[in-house]
Every structure is written in structure tokens, then in C-alpha cells.
Design a protein around this motif. Structure first.
Motif, PDB file in Angstrom:
ATOM      1  N   THR A   1       3.664 -24.641 -18.927  1.00 44.93           N
ATOM      2  CA  THR A   1       2.717 -24.109 -17.945  1.00 44.93           C
ATOM      3  C   THR A   1       3.083 -22.681 -17.572  1.00 44.93           C
ATOM      4  N   ALA A   2       4.358 -22.432 -17.352  1.00 44.88           N
ATOM      5  CA  ALA A   2       4.801 -21.083 -16.995  1.00 44.88           C
ATOM      6  C   ALA A   2       4.482 -20.097 -18.111  1.00 44.88           C
ATOM      7  N   ALA A   3       4.743 -20.483 -19.362  1.00 43.48           N
ATOM      8  CA  ALA A   3       4.458 -19.595 -20.492  1.00 43.48           C
ATOM      9  C   ALA A   3       2.961 -19.355 -20.631  1.00 43.48           C
ATOM     10  N   ALA A   4       2.150 -20.394 -20.488  1.00 43.84           N
ATOM     11  CA  ALA A   4       0.692 -20.240 -20.597  1.00 43.84           C
ATOM     12  C   ALA A   4       0.160 -19.318 -19.503  1.00 43.84           C
ATOM     13  N   LEU A   5       0.681 -19.474 -18.302  1.00 44.92           N
ATOM     14  CA  LEU A   5       0.253 -18.615 -17.194  1.00 44.92           C
ATOM     15  C   LEU A   5       0.626 -17.152 -17.458  1.00 44.92           C
ATOM     16  N   CYS A   6       1.807 -16.916 -17.991  1.00 43.94           N
ATOM     17  CA  CYS A   6       2.227 -15.547 -18.312  1.00 43.94           C
ATOM     18  C   CYS A   6       1.339 -14.944 -19.398  1.00 43.94           C
ATOM     19  N   ILE A   7       0.955 -15.732 -20.384  1.00 37.87           N
ATOM     20  CA  ILE A   7       0.068 -15.235 -21.441  1.00 37.87           C
ATOM     21  C   ILE A   7      -1.274 -14.830 -20.847  1.00 37.87           C
ATOM     22  N   VAL A   8      -1.831 -15.680 -19.998  1.00 39.50           N
ATOM     23  CA  VAL A   8      -3.120 -15.369 -19.366  1.00 39.50           C
ATOM     24  C   VAL A   8      -3.013 -14.101 -18.523  1.00 39.50           C
TER      25      VAL A   8
ATOM     26  N   SER B   1      -1.527 -19.849 -39.930  1.00 38.32           N
ATOM     27  CA  SER B   1      -0.825 -18.749 -40.608  1.00 38.32           C
ATOM     28  C   SER B   1      -1.653 -17.471 -40.626  1.00 38.32           C
ATOM     29  N   LYS B   2      -2.971 -17.579 -40.454  1.00 32.92           N
ATOM     30  CA  LYS B   2      -3.841 -16.399 -40.409  1.00 32.92           C
ATOM     31  C   LYS B   2      -3.823 -15.721 -39.034  1.00 32.92           C
ATOM     32  N   LEU B   3      -3.278 -16.394 -38.028  1.00 34.30           N
ATOM     33  CA  LEU B   3      -3.297 -15.877 -36.657  1.00 34.30           C
ATOM     34  C   LEU B   3      -2.017 -15.110 -36.344  1.00 34.30           C
ATOM     35  N   THR B   4      -1.793 -14.048 -37.077  1.00 34.43           N
ATOM     36  CA  THR B   4      -0.549 -13.288 -36.919  1.00 34.43           C
ATOM     37  C   THR B   4      -0.498 -12.519 -35.597  1.00 34.43           C
ATOM     38  N   TYR B   5      -1.642 -12.031 -35.133  1.00 32.88           N
ATOM     39  CA  TYR B   5      -1.644 -11.294 -33.863  1.00 32.88           C
ATOM     40  C   TYR B   5      -1.393 -12.253 -32.694  1.00 32.88           C
ATOM     41  N   LEU B   6      -1.959 -13.436 -32.762  1.00 35.31           N
ATOM     42  CA  LEU B   6      -1.692 -14.446 -31.735  1.00 35.31           C
ATOM     43  C   LEU B   6      -0.204 -14.756 -31.691  1.00 35.31           C
ATOM     44  N   ASP B   7       0.401 -14.856 -32.858  1.00 32.82           N
ATOM     45  CA  ASP B   7       1.840 -15.094 -32.947  1.00 32.82           C
ATOM     46  C   ASP B   7       2.607 -13.978 -32.238  1.00 32.82           C
ATOM     47  N   CYS B   8       2.191 -12.746 -32.466  1.00 31.03           N
ATOM     48  CA  CYS B   8       2.839 -11.593 -31.808  1.00 31.03           C
ATOM     49  C   CYS B   8       2.643 -11.630 -30.295  1.00 31.03           C
ATOM     50  N   VAL B   9       1.442 -12.022 -29.857  1.00 31.83           N
ATOM     51  CA  VAL B   9       1.144 -12.055 -28.417  1.00 31.83           C
ATOM     52  C   VAL B   9       2.049 -13.060 -27.716  1.00 31.83           C
ATOM     53  N   TYR B  10       2.151 -14.275 -28.254  1.00 30.20           N
ATOM     54  CA  TYR B  10       2.977 -15.238 -27.520  1.00 30.20           C
ATOM     55  C   TYR B  10       4.459 -14.939 -27.650  1.00 30.20           C
ATOM     56  N   LYS B  11       4.895 -14.377 -28.782  1.00 29.03           N
ATOM     57  CA  LYS B  11       6.310 -14.014 -28.899  1.00 29.03           C
ATOM     58  C   LYS B  11       6.680 -12.904 -27.923  1.00 29.03           C
ATOM     59  N   GLU B  12       5.787 -11.915 -27.774  1.00 30.50           N
ATOM     60  CA  GLU B  12       6.044 -10.831 -26.837  1.00 30.50           C
ATOM     61  C   GLU B  12       6.048 -11.343 -25.401  1.00 30.50           C
ATOM     62  N   THR B  13       5.135 -12.278 -25.103  1.00 32.82           N
ATOM     63  CA  THR B  13       5.099 -12.859 -23.762  1.00 32.82           C
ATOM     64  C   THR B  13       6.388 -13.610 -23.466  1.00 32.82           C
TER      65      THR B  13
END
Length: 146
Positions: free
Chosen positions: A61-68, A110-122
Motif C-alpha cells: 500500500t505504501a509503495a502504491a501510494l508513493c507511485i500515485v 516484458s514490453k512495459l519497460t518504462y513502467l518497470d523504471c517508474v516503480y523502480k525509481e519510486t
């Protein structure tokens, strides 16, 4: 507390049912349960399950909230992410897509590389679990041998 006890009751029924069917309970758990010198029992398993469910829920929940929050503060990132999600039809409602939903297969993910970057950065910038900082209470010398 009542809800936790109810969950434990449900899990205990499932554990007992799984023990009767040796194909459903994972072999490692079966070996731990059968080991005579092991302190691993149904109560330990139940406590582990409950701890995992409740603790994992808080961090998720904390991670999802930070992403939003991060996406709300960075509209350019949100736009780029939406663009990527559209390439695999994840933003198309099923009613507009012949009532077909997109299966999140490993190929799609595997096609969602930017999404991967977004959550890793978060997770890098806002880890959901803080560091375990310790304070030295007494001076000591660490002996190191090479």
C-alpha cells in the motif's frame, strides 16, 4: 482481533485439508512438519501466514501510494507511462475491446519497460520499509583478522 482469528480458522482448515492430500502441500513444508526435532507446527505456520499477509499489505500500500503521488507530481512521466500502457491495450476498457481483457503474461510485462523504471525509481526514492538504524550503546573495538 476477531478478523485475525477468523482468518486463522480459515487457514487452519486449509492446512489440515492440504496435509491429507500430499500433492497439494509443498514438500518443504511437509518435511518441516514431519521433522521430530523441528518446532515448526501449525501454529507457527499460521502466524507466519498472517504476518506475511498483514506486513506485505502495508508495504505494498505504501509503495502504491508513493507511485500515485509521484505520477501526480510528474505529468510528463504519467503521459509517457500512459502511452506505453496503450501500446499493449491496458488502458482500453473491455467493452471497447469486444469484451476482451488483456492477459498480463510475461511477454506483455516484458514490453512495459518504462513502467518497470517508474516503480523502480519510486522504490529507490521512497522505500516502503525504512532502514533499520542502530545506535551504538557502548564503545567497542572490532577485531579483524585477515
Amino acid at each position: 482481533m476477531r478478523a485475525k482469528e477468523e482468518l486463522k480458522s480459515i487457514f487452519l482448515k486449509r492446512i489440515k485439508a492440504d496435509k491429507k492430500s500430499r500433492f497439494e502441500i509443498p514438500a518443504i513444508l511437509e518435511n518441516l512438519c514431519k521433522s521430530e526435532d523441528s518446532e515448526f507446527n501449525d501454529e507457527v505456520l499460521l502466524n507466519g501466514i498472517c504476518e506475511l499477509i498483514f506486513n506485505a499489505g502495508e508495504t505494498t500500500t505504501a509503495a502504491a501510494l508513493c507511485i500515485v503521488c509521484n505520477l501526480a507530481q510528474n505529468p510528463r512521466v504519467l503521459a509517457k507511462l500512459r502511452q506505453e500502457l496503450e501500446t499493449v491495450d491496458l488502458l482500453t476498457p473491455p467493452e471497447e475491446n469486444n469484451n476482451q481483457s488483456v492477459d498480463l503474461t510475461p511477454e506483455v510485462l516484458s514490453k512495459l519497460t518504462y513502467l518497470d523504471c517508474v516503480y523502480k525509481e519510486t522504490l529507490r526514492s521512497n522505500p516502503p520499509v525504512g532502514g533499520n538504524y542502530r545506535k551504538v550503546l557502548e564503545t567497542f573495538e572490532l577485531e579483524v583478522s585477515y
